[in-house]
Design an enzyme around this catalytic site. Structure first.
Site, mmCIF file in Angstrom:
data_model
loop_
_atom_site.group_PDB
_atom_site.id
_atom_site.type_symbol
_atom_site.label_atom_id
_atom_site.label_comp_id
_atom_site.label_asym_id
_atom_site.label_seq_id
_atom_site.Cartn_x
_atom_site.Cartn_y
_atom_site.Cartn_z
ATOM 1 N N ARG A 21 1.082 -1.427 -0.087
ATOM 2 C CA ARG A 21 0.249 -0.047 0.062
ATOM 3 C C ARG A 21 0.694 1.119 0.268
ATOM 4 N NH1 ARG A 21 -2.586 -3.316 -0.641
ATOM 5 N NH2 ARG A 21 -5.653 -3.771 -0.090
ATOM 6 N N GLU A 41 -4.923 3.716 6.199
ATOM 7 C CA GLU A 41 -4.725 3.539 4.956
ATOM 8 C C GLU A 41 -5.536 4.349 4.317
ATOM 9 O OE1 GLU A 41 -6.590 2.232 1.979
ATOM 10 O OE2 GLU A 41 -6.170 -0.285 2.007
ATOM 11 N N SER A 53 -10.835 -0.684 3.477
ATOM 12 C CA SER A 53 -10.155 -0.867 4.155
ATOM 13 C C SER A 53 -9.434 0.067 5.023
ATOM 14 C CB SER A 53 -8.578 -1.901 4.475
ATOM 15 O OG SER A 53 -9.422 -2.987 3.831
HETATM 16 N N1 EPU Z 1 -10.275 -11.828 10.412
HETATM 17 C C1 EPU Z 1 -10.797 -11.135 11.477
HETATM 18 N N2 EPU Z 1 -11.831 -11.482 10.874
HETATM 19 C C2 EPU Z 1 -12.962 -10.721 10.922
HETATM 20 C C3 EPU Z 1 -12.289 -10.748 9.126
HETATM 21 C C4 EPU Z 1 -10.642 -11.224 9.059
HETATM 22 O O1 EPU Z 1 -10.333 -11.807 12.461
HETATM 23 O O2 EPU Z 1 -13.749 -10.402 10.585
HETATM 24 C C5 EPU Z 1 -8.815 -11.509 9.952
HETATM 25 C C6 EPU Z 1 -8.893 -13.417 9.432
HETATM 26 O O3 EPU Z 1 -7.397 -13.503 9.908
HETATM 27 C C7 EPU Z 1 -8.414 -13.290 8.186
HETATM 28 C C8 EPU Z 1 -7.396 -11.871 7.875
HETATM 29 O O4 EPU Z 1 -8.218 -10.769 9.011
HETATM 30 O O5 EPU Z 1 -7.244 -14.637 8.098
HETATM 31 C C9 EPU Z 1 -7.330 -11.294 6.678
HETATM 32 O O6 EPU Z 1 -8.511 -11.063 6.029
HETATM 33 P P1 EPU Z 1 -9.278 -10.885 4.765
HETATM 34 O O7 EPU Z 1 -8.743 -11.638 3.807
HETATM 35 O O8 EPU Z 1 -10.829 -10.367 4.647
HETATM 36 O O9 EPU Z 1 -8.076 -9.405 4.479
HETATM 37 P P2 EPU Z 1 -7.483 -7.858 5.147
HETATM 38 O O10 EPU Z 1 -6.514 -7.801 5.273
HETATM 39 O O11 EPU Z 1 -8.600 -7.746 5.634
HETATM 40 C C10 EPU Z 1 -6.744 -6.884 2.987
HETATM 41 C C11 EPU Z 1 -6.205 -5.484 1.744
HETATM 42 C C12 EPU Z 1 -7.584 -6.047 0.988
HETATM 43 C C13 EPU Z 1 -7.708 -6.971 0.301
HETATM 44 C C14 EPU Z 1 -8.100 -8.304 0.528
HETATM 45 C C15 EPU Z 1 -7.381 -9.592 0.741
HETATM 46 C C16 EPU Z 1 -5.051 -4.555 3.575
HETATM 47 C C17 EPU Z 1 -5.381 -3.412 4.169
HETATM 48 N N3 EPU Z 1 -6.778 -4.884 3.324
HETATM 49 O O12 EPU Z 1 -8.089 -6.995 3.826
HETATM 50 O O13 EPU Z 1 -7.781 -4.295 0.577
HETATM 51 O O14 EPU Z 1 -8.806 -7.017 -0.389
HETATM 52 O O15 EPU Z 1 -6.225 -8.169 1.954
HETATM 53 O O16 EPU Z 1 -5.836 -9.400 -0.611
HETATM 54 O O17 EPU Z 1 -4.273 -4.693 2.928
HETATM 55 C C18 EPU Z 1 -8.351 -2.074 0.318
HETATM 56 O O18 EPU Z 1 -6.787 -1.790 0.914
HETATM 57 O O19 EPU Z 1 -9.282 -1.651 0.441
HETATM 58 C C19 EPU Z 1 -8.504 -3.712 0.611
HETATM 59 C C20 EPU Z 1 -10.368 -4.111 0.802
#
Ligand code: EPU
Length: 336
Positions: free
Chosen positions: A159, A324, A228
């Site tokens: 990012r 972010e 995010s």
């Molecule tokens: N998790 C929780 N609770 C929840 C949801 C997720 O504890 O309700 C934890 C779990 O451990 C899960 C981990 O978070 O395994 C990762 O969750 P997720 O795969 O949804 O990814 P994220 O970290 O929430 C990131 C990006 C997203 C992108 C997704 C998929 C960032 C800041 N965000 O989200 O990007 O779509 O991975 O690759 O890196 C954005 O930047 O706006 C965005 C949506």
């Protein structure tokens, strides 16, 4: 070129705070940029899917809205797609999938414009813009010309890019060059894609990404949000090991440099913020990393929520969550 004055910010930010924008100037070509002068640093905006106006904005807003694309054969397997900044990102991905051109299918449904994509090096499901970006064309306000910045000089990170640092406020992205492949290159490592077969069709991957995203991320047109809200913190292995000893369930993803990326969503959820609201501003009930505006939210409520989340996560884990999303004050400066 067209300039609108004293207008509502609502259509210019998917968080939909009702601030006023002093001026919004839209440019349809580089020639129009050459005729533009401003005494103050403009705020460059794409579709507003990562920007929140915390106050009425006195700084001028500039948008590059031209949206053509041209395709050039690089070698038998690869094409260069040169896309102007105003093109919608998801429409570009949909087109690439129709053409069976590989490289950006995992980035389906990310809101925003092509020009905004390099700024935060958009990424999802194991792929980021940096993987296919060849160059970024950047109109420099002072030099009054377009600089072609090769991907190797864009300082792409998680990012992050040179456009958030050395080149912040210095100009406006007018086009992006992407290298896409005719040869299948599925990236299926991420949870939610790992059940697909290794030779999955590009359309299958594209549709699966859309299904996974739609199941947990609110569509900005339906529920105001900017995706995010915080970055996932990256911490030293030593700090992670110490945290793991105290909180056995803490997830972590080891990075190539032996640091650990900790899901901010987990930290926020553990602190009881999932679905929690301050007035009309809250952490989304299905994915607490996404902050939503249920309609009548105010900047003060958002400040309250962000401060509470940051303080509690800091107190519990010693981790500083970094926003972010770009939250701007009246002068167009980020407030956090
Ligand atoms: N998790 C929780 N609770 C929840 C949801 C997720 O504890 O309700 C934890 C779990 O451990 C899960 C981990 O978070 O395994 C990762 O969750 P997720 O795969 O949804 O990814 P994220 O970290 O929430 C990131 C990006 C997203 C992108 C997704 C998929 C960032 C800041 N965000 O989200 O990007 O779509 O991975 O690759 O890196 C954005 O930047 O706006 C965005 C949506």
């Amino acid at each position: 070129m067209r300039t609108l004055t004293n207008i509502s910010a609502v259509p210019y930010s998917t968080f939909r705070f009702n601030a006023q924008l002093a001026t919004v100037t839209e440019f349809g070509s580089v020639a129009e940029l050459e005729n533009f002068h401003s005494d103050t640093t403009p705020v460059v905006l794409g579709e507003g899917s990562n920007t929140i106006f915390m106050q009425d904005l006195i700084a001028p807003v500039c948008r590059f809205v031209a949206d053509s694309k041209t395709v050039t054969q690089l070698d038998p397997q690869h094409v260069l797609v040169h896309v102007e900044a105003g093109h919608n990102w998801h429409q570009l991905v949909s087109w690439a999938v129709e053409q069976q051109l590989w490289g950006i299918e995992n980035l389906a449904l990310i809101p925003g414009s092509v020009g905004a994509a390099p700024v935060q090096n958009i990424g999802a499901y194991g792929v980021e813009l940096a993987d296919s970006c060849l160059y970024v064309d950047f109109y420099h306000w002072q030099q009054r010309k377009v600089l072609r910045i090769a991907a190797g000089r864009c300082e792409f990170g998680y990012r992050d890019s040179v456009f958030k640092h050395t080149l912040a406020g210095k100009g406006i992205i007018v086009a992006v060059g992407l290298c896409l492949s005719k040869q299948p290159a599925p990236v299926l490592g991420y949870k939610g894609l790992d059940h697909l077969s290794a030779d999955a069709a590009i359309n299958t991957i594209f549709e699966q990404i859309i299904a996974v995203r739609s199941s947990k991320l609110p569509a900005p047109a339906v529920l105001a949000n900017c995706g995010s809200f915080f970055k996932n913190p990256v911490i030293a292995m030593q700090q992670y090991t110490a945290l793991k000893a105290k909180h056995a369930a803490i997830p972590g993803f080891i990075q190539t440099d032996n640091t650990v990326k900790v899901p901010a969503a987990w930290l926020i959820e553990q602190q009881g913020f999932k679905g929690k609201c301050y007035g009309d501003i809250g952490c989304y009930k299905l994915q607490p990393l996404v902050v939503v505006n249920h309609g009548a939210g105010t900047p003060a409520q958002l400040e309250q929520l962000v401060t509470a989340v940051q303080q509690q996560v800091q107190a519990a884990y010693g981790i500083q969550l970094e926003a972010e999303v770009r939250m701007l004050n009246a002068e167009g400066q980020p407030i956090r």
